[in-house]
Design a protein around this motif. Structure first.
Motif, PDB file in Angstrom:
ATOM      1  N   PRO B  91       3.993   5.178   6.635  1.00 22.45           N
ATOM      2  CA  PRO B  91       3.227   6.155   5.826  1.00 22.45           C
ATOM      3  C   PRO B  91       3.400   6.018   4.313  1.00 22.45           C
ATOM      4  O   PRO B  91       2.430   6.163   3.565  1.00 22.45           O
ATOM      5  CB  PRO B  91       3.744   7.513   6.316  1.00 22.45           C
ATOM      6  CG  PRO B  91       4.915   7.237   7.170  1.00 22.45           C
ATOM      7  CD  PRO B  91       4.861   5.823   7.629  1.00 22.45           C
ATOM      8  N   THR B  92       4.603   5.723   3.848  1.00 23.00           N
ATOM      9  CA  THR B  92       4.801   5.650   2.394  1.00 23.00           C
ATOM     10  C   THR B  92       4.073   4.459   1.793  1.00 23.00           C
ATOM     11  O   THR B  92       3.321   4.587   0.823  1.00 23.00           O
ATOM     12  CB  THR B  92       6.307   5.559   2.072  1.00 23.00           C
ATOM     13  OG1 THR B  92       6.974   6.646   2.707  1.00 23.00           O
ATOM     14  CG2 THR B  92       6.549   5.604   0.576  1.00 23.00           C
ATOM     15  N   SER B  93       4.284   3.292   2.389  1.00 23.36           N
ATOM     16  CA  SER B  93       3.678   2.094   1.805  1.00 23.36           C
ATOM     17  C   SER B  93       2.167   2.071   2.006  1.00 23.36           C
ATOM     18  O   SER B  93       1.434   1.560   1.155  1.00 23.36           O
ATOM     19  CB  SER B  93       4.321   0.826   2.364  1.00 23.36           C
ATOM     20  OG  SER B  93       4.412   0.894   3.755  1.00 23.36           O
ATOM     21  N   VAL B  94       1.684   2.648   3.117  1.00 24.35           N
ATOM     22  CA  VAL B  94       0.230   2.730   3.313  1.00 24.35           C
ATOM     23  C   VAL B  94      -0.369   3.731   2.306  1.00 24.35           C
ATOM     24  O   VAL B  94      -1.463   3.510   1.792  1.00 24.35           O
ATOM     25  CB  VAL B  94      -0.113   3.126   4.774  1.00 24.35           C
ATOM     26  CG1 VAL B  94      -1.607   3.427   4.917  1.00 24.35           C
ATOM     27  CG2 VAL B  94       0.264   1.993   5.724  1.00 24.35           C
ATOM     28  N   SER B  95       0.375   4.790   2.013  1.00 26.34           N
ATOM     29  CA  SER B  95      -0.106   5.752   1.006  1.00 26.34           C
ATOM     30  C   SER B  95      -0.327   5.077  -0.341  1.00 26.34           C
ATOM     31  O   SER B  95      -1.289   5.380  -1.056  1.00 26.34           O
ATOM     32  CB  SER B  95       0.910   6.889   0.821  1.00 26.34           C
ATOM     33  OG  SER B  95       1.012   7.627   2.004  1.00 26.34           O
ATOM     34  N   LEU B  96       0.557   4.166  -0.676  1.00 25.00           N
ATOM     35  CA  LEU B  96       0.384   3.406  -1.927  1.00 25.00           C
ATOM     36  C   LEU B  96      -0.928   2.623  -1.892  1.00 25.00           C
ATOM     37  O   LEU B  96      -1.651   2.534  -2.889  1.00 25.00           O
ATOM     38  CB  LEU B  96       1.550   2.427  -2.105  1.00 25.00           C
ATOM     39  CG  LEU B  96       2.842   2.984  -2.698  1.00 25.00           C
ATOM     40  CD1 LEU B  96       3.932   1.919  -2.629  1.00 25.00           C
ATOM     41  CD2 LEU B  96       2.621   3.402  -4.139  1.00 25.00           C
ATOM     42  N   GLY B  97      -1.236   2.062  -0.726  1.00 26.91           N
ATOM     43  CA  GLY B  97      -2.488   1.322  -0.572  1.00 26.91           C
ATOM     44  C   GLY B  97      -3.696   2.227  -0.701  1.00 26.91           C
ATOM     45  O   GLY B  97      -4.697   1.859  -1.333  1.00 26.91           O
ATOM     46  N   GLY B 140       1.380  -4.249  -0.857  1.00 24.53           N
ATOM     47  CA  GLY B 140       1.373  -5.547  -0.170  1.00 24.53           C
ATOM     48  C   GLY B 140       2.769  -5.960   0.267  1.00 24.53           C
ATOM     49  O   GLY B 140       2.982  -6.420   1.393  1.00 24.53           O
ATOM     50  N   LEU B 141       3.726  -5.783  -0.639  1.00 26.89           N
ATOM     51  CA  LEU B 141       5.104  -6.208  -0.325  1.00 26.89           C
ATOM     52  C   LEU B 141       5.722  -5.354   0.783  1.00 26.89           C
ATOM     53  O   LEU B 141       6.426  -5.873   1.661  1.00 26.89           O
ATOM     54  CB  LEU B 141       5.967  -6.122  -1.591  1.00 26.89           C
ATOM     55  CG  LEU B 141       5.757  -7.223  -2.632  1.00 26.89           C
ATOM     56  CD1 LEU B 141       6.476  -6.868  -3.930  1.00 26.89           C
ATOM     57  CD2 LEU B 141       6.246  -8.573  -2.103  1.00 26.89           C
ATOM     58  N   LEU B 142       5.459  -4.044   0.749  1.00 27.86           N
ATOM     59  CA  LEU B 142       6.129  -3.136   1.687  1.00 27.86           C
ATOM     60  C   LEU B 142       5.389  -2.984   3.025  1.00 27.86           C
ATOM     61  O   LEU B 142       6.029  -2.797   4.063  1.00 27.86           O
ATOM     62  CB  LEU B 142       6.291  -1.748   1.040  1.00 27.86           C
ATOM     63  CG  LEU B 142       7.140  -1.705  -0.233  1.00 27.86           C
ATOM     64  CD1 LEU B 142       7.079  -0.326  -0.874  1.00 27.86           C
ATOM     65  CD2 LEU B 142       8.586  -2.076   0.076  1.00 27.86           C
ATOM     66  N   ALA B 143       4.058  -3.050   2.972  1.00 24.06           N
ATOM     67  CA  ALA B 143       3.295  -2.825   4.205  1.00 24.06           C
ATOM     68  C   ALA B 143       2.781  -4.125   4.817  1.00 24.06           C
ATOM     69  O   ALA B 143       2.427  -4.148   5.997  1.00 24.06           O
ATOM     70  CB  ALA B 143       2.115  -1.896   3.921  1.00 24.06           C
ATOM     71  N   GLY B 144       2.718  -5.177   4.039  1.00 25.08           N
ATOM     72  CA  GLY B 144       2.127  -6.424   4.519  1.00 25.08           C
ATOM     73  C   GLY B 144       2.990  -7.129   5.564  1.00 25.08           C
ATOM     74  O   GLY B 144       4.190  -7.308   5.357  1.00 25.08           O
ATOM     75  N   THR B 145       2.350  -7.514   6.646  1.00 22.03           N
ATOM     76  CA  THR B 145       3.058  -8.221   7.724  1.00 22.03           C
ATOM     77  C   THR B 145       3.532  -9.598   7.259  1.00 22.03           C
ATOM     78  O   THR B 145       4.559 -10.099   7.722  1.00 22.03           O
ATOM     79  CB  THR B 145       2.094  -8.398   8.925  1.00 22.03           C
ATOM     80  OG1 THR B 145       1.548  -7.133   9.249  1.00 22.03           O
ATOM     81  CG2 THR B 145       2.807  -8.977  10.138  1.00 22.03           C
ATOM     82  N   ASP B 146       2.769 -10.188   6.348  1.00 22.57           N
ATOM     83  CA  ASP B 146       3.072 -11.560   5.927  1.00 22.57           C
ATOM     84  C   ASP B 146       3.971 -11.635   4.691  1.00 22.57           C
ATOM     85  O   ASP B 146       4.215 -12.733   4.187  1.00 22.57           O
ATOM     86  CB  ASP B 146       1.747 -12.295   5.627  1.00 22.57           C
ATOM     87  CG  ASP B 146       0.843 -12.313   6.842  1.00 22.57           C
ATOM     88  OD1 ASP B 146       1.281 -12.790   7.898  1.00 22.57           O
ATOM     89  OD2 ASP B 146      -0.302 -11.821   6.731  1.00 22.57           O
ATOM     90  N   SER B 147       4.428 -10.492   4.201  1.00 17.52           N
ATOM     91  CA  SER B 147       5.160 -10.482   2.929  1.00 17.52           C
ATOM     92  C   SER B 147       6.432 -11.322   2.931  1.00 17.52           C
ATOM     93  O   SER B 147       6.876 -11.780   1.882  1.00 17.52           O
ATOM     94  CB  SER B 147       5.524  -9.045   2.546  1.00 17.52           C
ATOM     95  OG  SER B 147       4.356  -8.320   2.354  1.00 17.52           O
ATOM     96  N   SER B 148       7.021 -11.516   4.108  1.00 13.55           N
ATOM     97  CA  SER B 148       8.263 -12.291   4.155  1.00 13.55           C
ATOM     98  C   SER B 148       8.007 -13.801   4.178  1.00 13.55           C
ATOM     99  O   SER B 148       8.939 -14.589   4.032  1.00 13.55           O
ATOM    100  CB  SER B 148       9.082 -11.885   5.376  1.00 13.55           C
ATOM    101  OG  SER B 148       8.299 -12.071   6.537  1.00 13.55           O
TER     102      SER B 148
END
Lengths: 65, 199
Positions: B91-97, B140-148
């Protein structure tokens, strides 16, 4: 005939007008646009007005006397 | 039963593409004012590119949201796309989006109504683009699946580096004067100059 009015308080010196209609618009040493002539029949003034990001140029179309 | 990954893949790809388009649009906007390429690029052309990239980015954000809603992996409700905190998934990182998308939409739309809202107000609102970029990067960094993934890290690092560099250039250098007819003789005074308004 197009009558040109510039609101210099809005002008930020992007210079799009001077590129599109260099015979009509000029960028002065302060980086602000000034008009070389106040009226023109050249339709490029319309392009210059619409290209201004700051909407600082107003063009009024007048019927020639 | 195996879930169809089409919308999940589309959501990830469109989100990443929207971020790249947002970055490119910001860079075009900074080039517009600082003119690092001198007179090689026309102001009106760069303005068009800047606006086109913004609109394309907004379209890609819409695709990102629709794909997430249609996908079965995270089960995103419609409210989760518009209301910060309404997403059951991160919820937090999606809220940023969500805030990123809404603020970006506001900034893009504001250009068309800048005379109505006042050009100075529009200009102030335009500065919020930096907030959009920061929130978009964090999202992107917190919610993205590919961020790592190394390629994703390189992309985020490259985008942030490019925007920081272009902003510094914009702040530290004096823009090149546009080509004008200033040094040519003035045309014959066959017309009556109109007084310019001043502040």
């Amino acid at each position: 005939m197009y009558e040109i009015v510039i609101d210099r308080s809005l002008c930020s010196g992007f210079g799009a007008c001077a590129e599109l209609a260099p015979e009509i618009f000029d960028v002065d040493d302060a980086g602000l646009v000034s008009i070389r002539v106040g009226q023109s029949e050249d339709p490029s003034v319309l392009d210059a007005a619409s290209a201004c990001p700051m909407a600082a140029i107003t063009v009024h179309e007048r019927q020639a006397a | 039963m195996k879930t169809d990954p089409t919308f999940w893949l589309l959501a990830r790809a469109s989100g990443m593409t929207a971020y790249v388009l947002l970055t490119a649009s910001i860079l075009a906007g900074l080039v517009l004012k600082s003119r690092p390429f001198g007179r090689a690029l026309k102001v009106s052309s760069v303005t068009d590119v800047h606006r086109f990239l913004s609109l394309l980015g907004l379209g890609m954000l819409a695709l990102h949201g629709v794909s997430l809603m249609l996908d079965q992996t995270v089960k995103m409700p419609l409210a989760g796309l518009f209301v910060p905190g309404a997403s059951p998934y991160r919820p937090t990182s999606v809220s940023l989006g969500v805030l990123t998308a809404e603020l970006m939409a506001l900034i893009v739309v504001s250009f068309s109504i800048r005379k109505r809202i006042g050009v100075r107000n529009w200009r102030r609102l335009h500065w919020a683009t930096y907030a959009v970029f920061v929130m978009g990067t964090l999202h992107g960094l917190l919610a993205g699946t590919d961020s790592s993934q190394p390629w994703a890290k390189a992309l985020y690092l490259g985008a942030v580096g490019a925007v920081v560099f272009a902003t510094s250039w914009r702040a530290l250098t004096r823009p090149t004067r546009p080509a004008t007819a200033a040094r040519r003789p003035a045309p014959a005074p066959t017309t009556t100059p109109v007084p310019e308004r001043s502040a």
